[in-house]
Scaffold this motif. Structure first.
Motif, PDB file in Angstrom:
ATOM      1  N   GLY A  25      24.586 -23.618 -34.312  1.00 45.69           N
ATOM      2  CA  GLY A  25      24.590 -24.304 -33.445  1.00 45.69           C
ATOM      3  C   GLY A  25      24.942 -25.638 -33.560  1.00 45.69           C
ATOM      4  N   SER A  49      22.370 -31.088 -34.345  1.00 42.96           N
ATOM      5  CA  SER A  49      22.118 -29.377 -33.339  1.00 42.96           C
ATOM      6  C   SER A  49      22.886 -29.742 -31.868  1.00 42.96           C
ATOM      7  CB  SER A  49      20.584 -28.867 -32.577  1.00 42.96           C
ATOM      8  OG  SER A  49      21.017 -27.505 -31.213  1.00 42.96           O
ATOM      9  N   CYS A  50      24.164 -28.955 -31.222  1.00 41.67           N
ATOM     10  CA  CYS A  50      24.221 -29.220 -30.141  1.00 41.67           C
ATOM     11  C   CYS A  50      23.323 -29.235 -28.937  1.00 41.67           C
ATOM     12  CB  CYS A  50      25.621 -28.073 -30.499  1.00 41.67           C
ATOM     13  SG  CYS A  50      24.562 -26.268 -29.933  1.00 41.67           S
ATOM     14  N   ARG A  51      22.675 -28.877 -29.445  1.00 35.53           N
ATOM     15  CA  ARG A  51      21.299 -29.559 -28.035  1.00 35.53           C
ATOM     16  C   ARG A  51      21.725 -30.422 -28.173  1.00 35.53           C
ATOM     17  NH1 ARG A  51      16.486 -25.141 -29.502  1.00 35.53           N
ATOM     18  NH2 ARG A  51      17.187 -23.069 -28.412  1.00 35.53           N
ATOM     19  N   ASN A  54      22.876 -31.414 -24.690  1.00 36.12           N
ATOM     20  CA  ASN A  54      22.388 -31.210 -22.836  1.00 36.12           C
ATOM     21  C   ASN A  54      23.123 -30.629 -22.558  1.00 36.12           C
ATOM     22  OD1 ASN A  54      20.132 -30.274 -21.662  1.00 36.12           O
ATOM     23  ND2 ASN A  54      19.428 -31.959 -20.634  1.00 36.12           N
ATOM     24  N   CYS A  55      24.054 -29.412 -22.517  1.00 36.90           N
ATOM     25  CA  CYS A  55      25.271 -28.902 -21.618  1.00 36.90           C
ATOM     26  C   CYS A  55      24.791 -28.198 -20.946  1.00 36.90           C
ATOM     27  CB  CYS A  55      26.278 -28.978 -22.940  1.00 36.90           C
ATOM     28  SG  CYS A  55      27.694 -27.659 -21.560  1.00 36.90           S
ATOM     29  N   CYS A  58      25.462 -23.640 -20.809  1.00 36.09           N
ATOM     30  CA  CYS A  58      25.019 -22.920 -22.835  1.00 36.09           C
ATOM     31  C   CYS A  58      23.807 -22.589 -21.710  1.00 36.09           C
ATOM     32  CB  CYS A  58      24.967 -24.233 -23.897  1.00 36.09           C
ATOM     33  SG  CYS A  58      26.025 -25.065 -24.512  1.00 36.09           S
ATOM     34  N   ILE A  60      21.304 -21.105 -24.597  1.00 34.78           N
ATOM     35  CA  ILE A  60      21.209 -20.800 -26.265  1.00 34.78           C
ATOM     36  C   ILE A  60      19.392 -20.096 -25.654  1.00 34.78           C
ATOM     37  CG2 ILE A  60      20.456 -22.705 -27.807  1.00 34.78           C
ATOM     38  CD1 ILE A  60      21.863 -24.507 -27.071  1.00 34.78           C
ATOM     39  N   GLY A  62      18.641 -19.108 -29.376  1.00 33.70           N
ATOM     40  CA  GLY A  62      17.727 -20.146 -30.436  1.00 33.70           C
ATOM     41  C   GLY A  62      16.781 -19.213 -31.035  1.00 33.70           C
ATOM     42  N   TRP A  69      22.322 -17.400 -31.538  1.00 38.47           N
ATOM     43  CA  TRP A  69      21.598 -18.732 -30.855  1.00 38.47           C
ATOM     44  C   TRP A  69      22.455 -18.505 -29.500  1.00 38.47           C
ATOM     45  CZ3 TRP A  69      19.790 -22.580 -32.758  1.00 38.47           C
ATOM     46  CH2 TRP A  69      19.781 -23.914 -31.523  1.00 38.47           C
ATOM     47  N   CYS A  70      22.990 -18.117 -29.236  1.00 40.32           N
ATOM     48  CA  CYS A  70      23.601 -18.838 -27.935  1.00 40.32           C
ATOM     49  C   CYS A  70      24.951 -17.728 -27.102  1.00 40.32           C
ATOM     50  CB  CYS A  70      24.153 -20.532 -27.423  1.00 40.32           C
ATOM     51  SG  CYS A  70      26.241 -19.997 -28.365  1.00 40.32           S
TER      52      CYS A  70
END
Length: 468
Positions: A25, A49-51, A54-55, A58, A60, A62, A69-70
């Motif tokens: 991610g 990180s794509c976090r 804060n989508c 998703c 996740i 992790g 991962w997700c």
């Protein structure tokens, strides 16, 4: 044509945001639109990180790479999912996301590509358009509810205020005032609009059937239960459950309903397993639940549970100024449905419609409009097309008789009757013109033959020569 190293120019030319992440991610690339949308430059995203976005769409885990991962890496594809992301200024942006997992030659996950479509402008436009339509009354009302009067505007404000919350709402009002439409408006305006809206008419079901309808049952739970069946609570999971006529729920079912509302768990009839549910509860009744509580017909603890935010649907007699608007709304619907070129009511007929008390509220009004619509032949609905009950209680016992000039089947023309006559005088004149023939007199008055007979009996009119 060979694309080669032109992929960067290609993705930067796309209007939607495009991002690439690796199997953990971590951002690898972001096109120009994604940078504008998120407020982050590509340099700020790469290696993060794509976090960071804060989508809300998703899931996740992790705990590793790829499938660990997700959820996206487990599913392989996400298509047209509505989500919210947070930009660099900590503002939320509504998007529609589509994502695809990328694999190498050994079929191992190496990352994913996601496209992000910003729909904030669409939502803003829709809200602005809805506001304009409400101000200028150029649509079909507030989620189909028609009304301009202060009491209705107050109702709309209450709906908009409580709809985004999961607060239990009880809708109070007389029969026919549109409580189900209010419940639908609460659902459609709230955060669960894209989830199920399930209705249960509690007054229409017996105690055993109602319990099964609400909570479901397992095979063999009772005679006739040939298979497992989910209940309305499970069907409404993550959505809204509307319990209409909640005052008619038997006390034994009230106990179980209260437990479900408190624990957010249901048990199917004949089963001992608990099933978690996430449901918003909206109830409605035309009964006085506080009086029922005093008489032992309704549980006080259940009342407090569902009566958190009461919403009152006003009767039609308290919003007389809305009647013409509602009538025209029904006329428009019926004209489209039947292809009849009827434009509206004559002024005289409309005055009678507005003056009538409408004890059955909107439902009775709609039925009267449909009745008149069926009888009307021209472009307007006149007094002669109205139901008899609208005419019999007019002041001073006077009935406005229509000015007729239509032709009978025999070819004879009917003369005019004064617009204001007593019911008895109008009947006598019509019988005189029809030479005592009750069928022809009914045609002159625009009523049924049975109505003529009843009025003759009411006013003591006896025909000396019935053979004519």
């Amino acid at each position: 044509m060979k694309i080669g190293n032109h992929w960067r120019k290609i993705i930067d030319s796309v209007q939607d945001g495009i991002i690439l992440v690796d199997a953990q991610g971590i951002f690898v690339a972001a096109n120009h639109s994604a940078q504008l949308m998120t407020g982050y430059s590509e340099d700020q995203l790469i290696g993060k990180s794509c976090r960071i976005l804060n989508c809300t769409g998703c899931d996740i885990k992790g705990i590793g790479t790829g499938k660990d991962w997700c959820q996206l890496f487990s599913q392989g594809l996400v298509r047209d999912k509505k989500c919210m992301i947070t930009d660099s200024r900590k503002q939320t942006i509504p998007i529609v996301k589509t994502a695809t997992v990328l694999y190498d030659e050994q079929d191992e996950i190496i990352g994913a590509v996601e496209t992000l479509k910003d729909i904030s402008e669409n939502i803003s436009y829709k809200n602005e358009l809805a506001s304009i339509k409400r101000i200028y009354h150029i649509d079909d009302g507030f989620h189909g509810i028609i009304g301009r009067t202060p009491v209705m505007q107050n109702l709309f404000e209450h709906i908009q205020g409580v709809a985004p919350l999961d607060t239990p709402v009880i809708i109070l009002g007389e029969s026919g005032t549109g409580k189900e439409m209010v419940a639908k408006a609460l659902h459609e305006t709230g955060n669960r609009a894209d989830k199920p809206f399930i209705k249960v008419n509690c007054a229409a079901l017996s105690e055993t059937i109602l319990e099964s309808e609400l909570f479901g049952h397992v095979k063999g739970a009772y005679t006739g239960a040939a298979a497992d069946r989910i209940g309305r609570f499970e069907a409404a999971h993550q959505g809204t459950l509307f319990l209409d006529e909640v005052g008619d729920i038997p006390l034994s079912v009230q106990v179980k309903l209260l437990r479900v509302l408190e624990e957010q768990m249901i048990q199917r009839v004949g089963d001992n397993r608990s099933i978690p549910i996430d449901v918003r509860i909206i109830t409605a009744t035309n009964r006085n639940l506080e009086t029922m509580i005093r008489n032992g017909g309704f549980r006080e603890d259940l009342f407090f549970r569902i009566n958190v935010f009461p919403v009152i649907c006003p009767p039609l007699r308290d919003r007389k100024d809305d009647i013409t608007l509602i009538i025209q709304h029904f006329i428009t619907i019926l004209a489209k449905k039947t292809q009849k070129n009827i434009l509206g009511f004559t002024p005289q007929a409309m005055r009678i419609m507005v003056a009538y008390p409408w004890p059955g509220n909107i439902r009775e009004l709609r039925n009267a409009v449909e009745y008149a619509f069926v009888l009307a032949k021209g472009k307007s609905i006149g007094i002669e097309h109205l139901p008899d009950k609208l005419l019999k209680d007019l002041p001073d016992g006077e009935v406005p008789a229509p000015v007729l000039g239509r032709e009978l089947k025999s070819g004879a023309t009917i003369g005019a009757i004064p617009v204001k006559q007593s019911e008895r005088t109008a009947l006598v004149d019509a019988l005189h013109q029809a030479d005592g023939n009750q069928t022809r007199a009914a045609e002159i008055l625009g009523v049924s033959r049975v109505t003529v007979w009843k009025r003759m009996k009411k006013h003591g009119i006896i025909l000396e020569n019935r053979g004519k």
